[in-house]
Design a protein around this motif. Structure first.
Motif, PDB file in Angstrom:
ATOM      1  N   ALA A  39       1.049  -1.252   0.082  1.00  0.00           N
ATOM      2  CA  ALA A  39       0.052   0.044  -0.006  1.00  0.00           C
ATOM      3  C   ALA A  39       0.879   1.327   0.083  1.00  0.00           C
ATOM      4  O   ALA A  39       0.647   2.327  -0.510  1.00  0.00           O
ATOM      5  CB  ALA A  39      -0.857   0.088   1.085  1.00  0.00           C
ATOM      6  N   ILE A  40       1.949   1.299   0.796  1.00  0.00           N
ATOM      7  CA  ILE A  40       2.925   2.416   1.051  1.00  0.00           C
ATOM      8  C   ILE A  40       3.446   2.721  -0.442  1.00  0.00           C
ATOM      9  O   ILE A  40       3.647   3.612  -0.922  1.00  0.00           O
ATOM     10  CB  ILE A  40       3.826   2.263   1.929  1.00  0.00           C
ATOM     11  CG1 ILE A  40       2.945   2.394   3.485  1.00  0.00           C
ATOM     12  CG2 ILE A  40       4.907   3.387   1.981  1.00  0.00           C
ATOM     13  CD1 ILE A  40       4.093   1.850   4.495  1.00  0.00           C
ATOM     14  N   GLU A  41       3.826   1.670  -0.874  1.00  0.00           N
ATOM     15  CA  GLU A  41       4.676   1.675  -2.265  1.00  0.00           C
ATOM     16  C   GLU A  41       3.753   2.183  -3.380  1.00  0.00           C
ATOM     17  O   GLU A  41       4.110   3.010  -4.315  1.00  0.00           O
ATOM     18  CB  GLU A  41       5.507   0.321  -2.814  1.00  0.00           C
ATOM     19  CG  GLU A  41       6.737   0.173  -2.010  1.00  0.00           C
ATOM     20  CD  GLU A  41       7.720   1.140  -2.373  1.00  0.00           C
ATOM     21  OE1 GLU A  41       8.061   1.270  -3.540  1.00  0.00           O
ATOM     22  OE2 GLU A  41       7.942   1.924  -1.390  1.00  0.00           O
ATOM     23  N   ASN A  42       2.497   1.667  -3.379  1.00  0.00           N
ATOM     24  CA  ASN A  42       1.658   2.090  -4.313  1.00  0.00           C
ATOM     25  C   ASN A  42       1.333   3.436  -4.238  1.00  0.00           C
ATOM     26  O   ASN A  42       1.075   4.432  -5.569  1.00  0.00           O
ATOM     27  CB  ASN A  42       0.175   1.327  -4.271  1.00  0.00           C
ATOM     28  CG  ASN A  42       0.315  -0.079  -4.794  1.00  0.00           C
ATOM     29  OD1 ASN A  42       1.077  -0.426  -5.636  1.00  0.00           O
ATOM     30  ND2 ASN A  42      -0.848  -0.915  -4.460  1.00  0.00           N
ATOM     31  N   VAL A  43       0.940   4.124  -2.997  1.00  0.00           N
ATOM     32  CA  VAL A  43       0.918   5.738  -2.693  1.00  0.00           C
ATOM     33  C   VAL A  43       2.246   6.351  -3.307  1.00  0.00           C
ATOM     34  O   VAL A  43       1.769   7.244  -4.069  1.00  0.00           O
ATOM     35  CB  VAL A  43       0.345   5.899  -1.401  1.00  0.00           C
ATOM     36  CG1 VAL A  43       0.676   7.457  -0.930  1.00  0.00           C
ATOM     37  CG2 VAL A  43      -0.846   5.123  -1.154  1.00  0.00           C
ATOM     38  N   ARG A  44       3.111   5.862  -2.974  1.00  0.00           N
ATOM     39  CA  ARG A  44       4.625   6.671  -3.330  1.00  0.00           C
ATOM     40  C   ARG A  44       4.489   6.497  -5.150  1.00  0.00           C
ATOM     41  O   ARG A  44       4.731   7.543  -5.670  1.00  0.00           O
ATOM     42  CB  ARG A  44       5.952   5.839  -3.020  1.00  0.00           C
ATOM     43  CG  ARG A  44       7.190   6.647  -3.157  1.00  0.00           C
ATOM     44  CD  ARG A  44       8.254   5.702  -2.901  1.00  0.00           C
ATOM     45  NE  ARG A  44       8.458   4.696  -3.431  1.00  0.00           N
ATOM     46  CZ  ARG A  44       8.780   4.233  -4.761  1.00  0.00           C
ATOM     47  NH1 ARG A  44       9.343   5.614  -5.388  1.00  0.00           N
ATOM     48  NH2 ARG A  44       8.919   3.087  -5.283  1.00  0.00           N
ATOM     49  N   PHE A  46       2.168   6.399  -7.160  1.00  0.00           N
ATOM     50  CA  PHE A  46       0.906   7.171  -7.612  1.00  0.00           C
ATOM     51  C   PHE A  46       1.396   8.787  -7.507  1.00  0.00           C
ATOM     52  O   PHE A  46       1.300   9.238  -8.657  1.00  0.00           O
ATOM     53  CB  PHE A  46      -0.122   6.797  -6.884  1.00  0.00           C
ATOM     54  CG  PHE A  46      -1.400   7.800  -7.266  1.00  0.00           C
ATOM     55  CD1 PHE A  46      -2.109   7.375  -8.537  1.00  0.00           C
ATOM     56  CD2 PHE A  46      -1.602   8.846  -6.537  1.00  0.00           C
ATOM     57  CE1 PHE A  46      -3.007   8.382  -9.037  1.00  0.00           C
ATOM     58  CE2 PHE A  46      -2.809   9.632  -7.034  1.00  0.00           C
ATOM     59  CZ  PHE A  46      -3.549   9.285  -8.132  1.00  0.00           C
ATOM     60  N   ASN A  47       1.992   9.074  -6.586  1.00  0.00           N
ATOM     61  CA  ASN A  47       2.470  10.271  -6.234  1.00  0.00           C
ATOM     62  C   ASN A  47       3.471  10.735  -7.301  1.00  0.00           C
ATOM     63  O   ASN A  47       3.325  11.891  -7.773  1.00  0.00           O
ATOM     64  CB  ASN A  47       2.620  10.629  -4.632  1.00  0.00           C
ATOM     65  CG  ASN A  47       1.541  10.770  -3.695  1.00  0.00           C
ATOM     66  OD1 ASN A  47       0.647  10.948  -4.183  1.00  0.00           O
ATOM     67  ND2 ASN A  47       1.905  10.610  -2.704  1.00  0.00           N
ATOM     68  N   GLU A  48       4.688   9.968  -7.242  1.00  0.00           N
ATOM     69  CA  GLU A  48       5.526  10.265  -8.495  1.00  0.00           C
ATOM     70  C   GLU A  48       4.940  10.266  -9.702  1.00  0.00           C
ATOM     71  O   GLU A  48       5.255  11.048 -10.454  1.00  0.00           O
ATOM     72  CB  GLU A  48       6.666   9.058  -8.038  1.00  0.00           C
ATOM     73  CG  GLU A  48       7.375   9.265  -7.037  1.00  0.00           C
ATOM     74  CD  GLU A  48       8.506   7.951  -6.877  1.00  0.00           C
ATOM     75  OE1 GLU A  48       8.617   7.296  -7.814  1.00  0.00           O
ATOM     76  OE2 GLU A  48       9.200   8.143  -5.877  1.00  0.00           O
ATOM     77  N   THR A  49       4.216   9.464  -9.931  1.00  0.00           N
ATOM     78  CA  THR A  49       3.373   9.387 -11.436  1.00  0.00           C
ATOM     79  C   THR A  49       2.789  10.832 -11.524  1.00  0.00           C
ATOM     80  O   THR A  49       2.858  11.256 -12.703  1.00  0.00           O
ATOM     81  CB  THR A  49       2.433   8.176 -11.699  1.00  0.00           C
ATOM     82  OG1 THR A  49       3.267   7.143 -11.419  1.00  0.00           O
ATOM     83  CG2 THR A  49       1.880   8.282 -13.119  1.00  0.00           C
ATOM     84  N   GLN A  50       2.056  11.125 -10.596  1.00  0.00           N
ATOM     85  CA  GLN A  50       1.225  12.477 -10.506  1.00  0.00           C
ATOM     86  C   GLN A  50       2.266  13.685 -10.938  1.00  0.00           C
ATOM     87  O   GLN A  50       1.959  14.660 -11.847  1.00  0.00           O
ATOM     88  CB  GLN A  50       0.439  12.707  -9.423  1.00  0.00           C
ATOM     89  CG  GLN A  50      -0.824  11.782  -9.474  1.00  0.00           C
ATOM     90  CD  GLN A  50      -1.868  11.801 -10.558  1.00  0.00           C
ATOM     91  OE1 GLN A  50      -1.973  10.952 -11.464  1.00  0.00           O
ATOM     92  NE2 GLN A  50      -2.751  12.938 -10.462  1.00  0.00           N
TER      93      GLN A  50
END
Length: 200
Positions: A39-44, A46-50
């Motif tokens: 979950a933490i990696e997915n958020v990271r 996602f934020n980097e992609t955004q």
């Protein structure tokens, strides 16, 4: 919580009664730990992609303005300061241009201010009196995390009193080996710009 062999956190459970946890409970907690890492990696990611998408969009917007204004630099400078203001979470952004013995505002934007706002007047090209002149002379970045922690030149004291500026990042605009201007971003809160922001 391990991500690629790096410790990024921990998960902990306790109970009032003494005694070891059963193996199946240890394994269950390990499953929860693994899921937390995912979950933490997915958020990271996602934020980097955004963030990457925002930067690519901003670059594309500026390039579009450049191609539509081949004979007028003003719209390009306006696009750069507005984009810098937004992506670098700043209070002000300006492009200052050297003209002989003075430095003038080429474009500027201020958070919460309508488009077209212009900072007042010219400043002298004098490294003793103002930071932009220092950047122009040195042809290097000037990054000040807290204006209140240093002795400010006269012009910059006036800027701080007028605007509440507390931190800034100034980069030279270089044409070949000549410094022709300065890109300035600043905030009303102290704090350094990070490496990614400086690179942007």
């Amino acid at each position: 919580l391990l991500c690629d062999s790096q410790l990024i956190g921990m998960i902990s459970v306790t109970r009032r009664e003494p005694g070891p946890f059963a193996q199946h409970l240890v394994e269950l907690l390990q499953t929860f730990a693994d899921q937390a890492v995912i979950a933490i990696e997915n958020v990271r990611l996602f934020n980097e992609t955004q963030e990457a998408l925002q930067r690519q969009t901003a670059s594309a917007d500026i390039l579009r303005v450049i191609s539509s204004s081949p004979t007028d630099v003003t719209p390009v400078l306006d696009a750069i300061v507005r984009t810098s203001l937004r992506l670098l979470a700043s209070s002000r952004a300006s492009v200052l241009l050297r003209e002989g013995d003075t430095v003038r505002v080429g474009a500027t934007a201020r958070a919460g201010q309508a488009e077209g706002w212009q900072a007042p007047g010219l400043m002298p090209f004098d490294a003793e009196r103002n930071f932009p002149s220092r950047v122009l002379l040195s042809k290097t970045m000037l990054h000040i995390a807290d204006w209140s922690a240093i002795d400010l030149p006269e012009h910059e004291r006036a800027v701080q009193e007028r605007s509440g500026m507390r931190s800034s990042l100034m980069l030279p605009l270089l044409r070949d080996t000549d410094a022709i201007g300065v890109l300035v971003v600043g905030r009303t809160e102290p704090g350094a710009y990070d490496a990614d922001q400086i690179a942007l």
